[in-house]
Each structure stands twice: as structure tokens, then as C-alpha cells.
Motif scaffolding. Structure first.
Motif, PDB file in Angstrom:
ATOM      1  N   GLY A  99      29.486  44.474  13.659  1.00  0.00           N
ATOM      2  CA  GLY A  99      30.606  44.977  14.442  1.00  0.00           C
ATOM      3  C   GLY A  99      30.485  44.527  15.872  1.00  0.00           C
ATOM      4  O   GLY A  99      29.418  44.078  16.314  1.00  0.00           O
ATOM      5  N   PRO A 100      31.559  44.635  16.650  1.00  0.00           N
ATOM      6  CA  PRO A 100      31.469  44.296  18.072  1.00  0.00           C
ATOM      7  C   PRO A 100      30.544  45.269  18.788  1.00  0.00           C
ATOM      8  O   PRO A 100      30.448  46.436  18.412  1.00  0.00           O
ATOM      9  N   ASN A 101      29.852  44.790  19.816  1.00  0.00           N
ATOM     10  CA  ASN A 101      28.813  45.570  20.491  1.00  0.00           C
ATOM     11  C   ASN A 101      29.394  46.390  21.638  1.00  0.00           C
ATOM     12  O   ASN A 101      29.539  45.900  22.758  1.00  0.00           O
ATOM     13  N   GLU A 126      31.109  36.571  21.998  1.00  0.00           N
ATOM     14  CA  GLU A 126      30.052  36.368  21.003  1.00  0.00           C
ATOM     15  C   GLU A 126      30.521  36.797  19.613  1.00  0.00           C
ATOM     16  O   GLU A 126      30.170  36.170  18.603  1.00  0.00           O
ATOM     17  N   TYR A 127      31.317  37.853  19.561  1.00  0.00           N
ATOM     18  CA  TYR A 127      31.819  38.333  18.272  1.00  0.00           C
ATOM     19  C   TYR A 127      32.782  37.318  17.656  1.00  0.00           C
ATOM     20  O   TYR A 127      32.726  37.040  16.457  1.00  0.00           O
ATOM     21  N   GLU A 128      33.654  36.773  18.476  1.00  0.00           N
ATOM     22  CA  GLU A 128      34.553  35.722  17.999  1.00  0.00           C
ATOM     23  C   GLU A 128      33.741  34.546  17.444  1.00  0.00           C
ATOM     24  O   GLU A 128      34.062  34.007  16.383  1.00  0.00           O
ATOM     25  N   ASP A 129      32.689  34.164  18.161  1.00  0.00           N
ATOM     26  CA  ASP A 129      31.848  33.052  17.714  1.00  0.00           C
ATOM     27  C   ASP A 129      31.190  33.373  16.372  1.00  0.00           C
ATOM     28  O   ASP A 129      31.094  32.506  15.490  1.00  0.00           O
ATOM     29  N   ALA A 130      30.730  34.618  16.211  1.00  0.00           N
ATOM     30  CA  ALA A 130      30.047  35.003  14.975  1.00  0.00           C
ATOM     31  C   ALA A 130      30.991  34.924  13.775  1.00  0.00           C
ATOM     32  O   ALA A 130      30.601  34.460  12.693  1.00  0.00           O
ATOM     33  N   ARG A 142      33.631  33.030  13.509  1.00  0.00           N
ATOM     34  CA  ARG A 142      33.908  31.610  13.286  1.00  0.00           C
ATOM     35  C   ARG A 142      32.727  30.927  12.595  1.00  0.00           C
ATOM     36  O   ARG A 142      32.908  30.141  11.651  1.00  0.00           O
ATOM     37  N   GLU A 143      31.504  31.243  13.032  1.00  0.00           N
ATOM     38  CA  GLU A 143      30.314  30.624  12.438  1.00  0.00           C
ATOM     39  C   GLU A 143      30.115  31.056  10.984  1.00  0.00           C
ATOM     40  O   GLU A 143      29.521  30.315  10.192  1.00  0.00           O
ATOM     41  N   ALA A 144      30.621  32.244  10.625  1.00  0.00           N
ATOM     42  CA  ALA A 144      30.524  32.706   9.236  1.00  0.00           C
ATOM     43  C   ALA A 144      31.566  32.054   8.334  1.00  0.00           C
ATOM     44  O   ALA A 144      31.564  32.278   7.121  1.00  0.00           O
ATOM     45  N   GLY A 145      32.446  31.275   8.921  1.00  0.00           N
ATOM     46  CA  GLY A 145      33.478  30.612   8.139  1.00  0.00           C
ATOM     47  C   GLY A 145      34.798  31.346   8.120  1.00  0.00           C
ATOM     48  O   GLY A 145      35.714  30.953   7.392  1.00  0.00           O
ATOM     49  N   GLY A 146      34.904  32.431   8.898  1.00  0.00           N
ATOM     50  CA  GLY A 146      36.138  33.204   8.928  1.00  0.00           C
ATOM     51  C   GLY A 146      36.186  34.259   7.843  1.00  0.00           C
ATOM     52  O   GLY A 146      35.367  34.270   6.917  1.00  0.00           O
ATOM     53  N   VAL A 147      37.136  35.150   7.967  1.00  0.00           N
ATOM     54  CA  VAL A 147      37.286  36.272   7.032  1.00  0.00           C
ATOM     55  C   VAL A 147      38.143  35.846   5.840  1.00  0.00           C
ATOM     56  O   VAL A 147      39.243  35.313   6.011  1.00  0.00           O
ATOM     57  N   ASP A 148      37.628  36.096   4.647  1.00  0.00           N
ATOM     58  CA  ASP A 148      38.383  35.761   3.432  1.00  0.00           C
ATOM     59  C   ASP A 148      39.421  36.811   3.090  1.00  0.00           C
ATOM     60  O   ASP A 148      40.545  36.480   2.695  1.00  0.00           O
ATOM     61  N   LEU A 149      39.051  38.089   3.209  1.00  0.00           N
ATOM     62  CA  LEU A 149      39.988  39.173   2.900  1.00  0.00           C
ATOM     63  C   LEU A 149      39.806  40.272   3.935  1.00  0.00           C
ATOM     64  O   LEU A 149      38.716  40.836   4.043  1.00  0.00           O
ATOM     65  N   THR A 192      39.465  39.027  20.360  1.00  0.00           N
ATOM     66  CA  THR A 192      38.608  40.193  20.539  1.00  0.00           C
ATOM     67  C   THR A 192      38.433  40.479  22.033  1.00  0.00           C
ATOM     68  O   THR A 192      38.120  39.585  22.818  1.00  0.00           O
ATOM     69  N   ARG A 193      38.640  41.757  22.419  1.00  0.00           N
ATOM     70  CA  ARG A 193      38.637  42.110  23.829  1.00  0.00           C
ATOM     71  C   ARG A 193      38.458  43.610  24.002  1.00  0.00           C
ATOM     72  O   ARG A 193      38.468  44.366  23.028  1.00  0.00           O
ATOM     73  N   VAL A 194      38.359  44.037  25.262  1.00  0.00           N
ATOM     74  CA  VAL A 194      38.323  45.462  25.595  1.00  0.00           C
ATOM     75  C   VAL A 194      39.756  45.976  25.670  1.00  0.00           C
ATOM     76  O   VAL A 194      40.635  45.321  26.244  1.00  0.00           O
ATOM     77  N   LYS A 195      39.998  47.141  25.055  1.00  0.00           N
ATOM     78  CA  LYS A 195      41.324  47.753  25.131  1.00  0.00           C
ATOM     79  C   LYS A 195      41.200  49.213  25.560  1.00  0.00           C
ATOM     80  O   LYS A 195      40.210  49.889  25.267  1.00  0.00           O
ATOM     81  N   THR A 196      42.233  49.692  26.237  1.00  0.00           N
ATOM     82  CA  THR A 196      42.358  51.104  26.579  1.00  0.00           C
ATOM     83  C   THR A 196      43.249  51.764  25.540  1.00  0.00           C
ATOM     84  O   THR A 196      44.365  51.284  25.276  1.00  0.00           O
TER      85      THR A 196
END
Length: 258
Positions: free
Chosen positions: A100-102, A114-118, A120-127, A151-155
Motif C-alpha cells: 500500500g502507499p506509505n 515510489e508507489y507509482e513506480d512499484a 509499473r515495475e510489477a507490470g501493472g494491475v490486471d484486475l 497517486t498523490r496526497v488528498k484532503t
């Protein structure tokens, strides 16, 4: 976009069938995991199949949609705790397979990158599994979110904090104001999306999602631009759909074509 209207207690089994078919085809598939009440029946059905030896997730991986900022590790409402309790601890995913995001990071912006990179490095989400908020948010992309966001900070809005207070003993002041969330653009990168909504409280959001104009006012409407989305709703959540009879008709007469 496909719309399936079914009893709430059947939706979990239907989506579990899809997950099982995906894992059979690709044992190392990447699942997008949502928290909240909407996916619970899915997790129950998948966990039951794993317990019975009918399904294994031993090679699969998962990414969570979002996480609160400021809740300490182990807090019962922290989403990493929730997803572990509701799903990970009940199946045979290997330790560390779900990320999950940190929300504890000193540099939240860097943690989002870093989460976006992770992913992408996993090959993207299948479902990707999704729920929808009463205001049309998916993940924590509140109304007004950029339809191309990452992925970002939201209020969180006051409505979302009030809706989520039930998980904090009814105390809205205990609900954090901020979160890290996958963006709408991030979610749209998933190869397939399944959204589940049940209950009359979700009816307006569902109607906007399926039949409304694509607008940041109702963030989930961006899913109309995804090529492989299935929306599962019960009768109550489908009650404001103008074309509900058509969706039932197409479901009843669905057939395979080459």
C-alpha cells in the motif's frame, strides 16, 4: 461498460469466479485491492476457495488503492491493517505480496512517486476491485479530482469523513483529514476493472457513473472511458438507472461471439 444487476449475496461469487479465471490463466497476476464494505463478499468468496484448495494466490501480488495519513501502524482503521484482516491473512499470499502507499513517509510526495513506480515495475494491475462513494469518488479521488491524476496526497471531503466515521466508532473527529490515494489516471491503467455497489445510498452515484456525463464532479464517471469495466449492483443501487431494464435484458440474453 457492462452493468450486472444481481442480488448482493451473489456478487461476491461472480467476481470470485473472475478472479479464479484470471489466476488460472496467469498465476502471478496483480490484483488491485479496495477496502470498505463493498468488496467484503468478494474477499469472503475468494478466501473460502483458498481454504478449500480450489484456488491459490501463492504467486499473486496486490496493490492497495489508498491509505490514511497519520494513523499509527497497527491502528484498526489503517487500511493496511484492514486489508490484512479482511483478506491477506485469510488467503495464501506470501508475506510482502500486497503493498500500500506509505502514509507514514516523511516525504509524502516522494512516497506517492515510489508507489507509482512499484505498480509499473510489477507490470501493472490486471484486475482492479473498486467501490464507489455516495459522492461518486473512487479510491479517495474526491469530486473535483483531475481525471488524469496519479497517486498523490488528498484532503477528504466532509461527506467522506462522515461516511467513514462508522469505522471509527461513529466519531467523525477521529477520521483523518488526509490520505494517499491512487489517482484516476493510475486506476485507469488497470487492464480490467470491477466496481461493486450495493444499497439505495449508492443509487445516485451509480446512475451518474453509468449514465451521466463524464465530469470531475462525479469522479467515477471517468470509467466510461475504460474498455473493460464491469459494474455490479443490486436492485437498490440500480434503482435510479434509467436503462435498468435494458441491462437486465442484455444480461439475460448474453451470448459468446467469436
Amino acid at each position: 461498460m457492462d452493468v450486472v444487476i444481481a442480488p448482493a449475496d451473489e456478487i461476491g461469487e461472480i467476481v470470485a469466479d473472475d478472479i479464479a479465471a484470471l489466476i488460472e490463466q496467469r498465476p502471478d497476476a496483480v490484483l488491485g485491492l479496495a477496502t470498505g464494505s463493498s468488496p467484503l463478499r468478494i474477499y469472503d468468496s475468494v478466501a473460502e476457495r483458498v481454504a478449500q484448495g480450489r484456488l491459490t494466490l501463492a504467486r499473486a501480488r496486490g496493490f492497495m488503492l489508498d491509505e490514511y495519513v497519520g494513523l499509527p501502524p497497527g491502528h484498526p482503521c489503517r487500511y493496511s491493517t484492514v486489508i490484512d484482516d479482511e483478506f491477506v491473512s485469510r488467503v495464501d499470499l506470501v508475506p510482502g505480496a500486497v503493498r500500500g502507499p506509505n502514509g507514514d513517509a516523511a516525504d509524502l510526495t516522494a512516497a506517492c512517486a515510489e508507489y507509482e513506480d512499484a505498480i509499473r515495475e510489477a507490470g501493472g494491475v490486471d484486475l482492479q476491485i473498486l467501490g464507489i462513494g455516495t459522492d461518486g469518488h473512487i479510491a479517495f479521488n474526491e469530486p473535483g479530482s483531475s481525471l488524469a491524476s496519479r497517486t498523490r496526497v488528498k484532503t477528504l471531503t466532509a461527506q467522506t469523513r462522515e461516511d467513514n466515521a462508522r469505522f471509527f466508532g461513529g466519531d467523525v473527529e477521529a477520521v483523518p483529514y488526509h490520505c494517499l490515494t491512487q489517482g484516476l489516471g493510475t486506476i485507469m491503467d488497470a487492464r480490467r476493472i470491477v466496481l461493486v455497489a450495493t444499497g439505495e445510498a449508492k443509487a445516485e452515484a451509480v446512475a451518474q457513473l453509468v449514465e451521466g456525463a463524464v465530469s470531475a464532479r462525479w469522479p467515477a464517471t471517468i470509467l466510461q472511458h475504460h474498455p473493460r469495466v464491469t459494474v455490479f449492483v443490486d436492485d437498490a443501487a440500480a434503482s435510479q438507472l434509467a436503462l435498468a431494464d435494458y441491462y437486465r435484458h442484455t444480461q439475460a440474453h448474453r451470448h459468446l461471439v467469436s
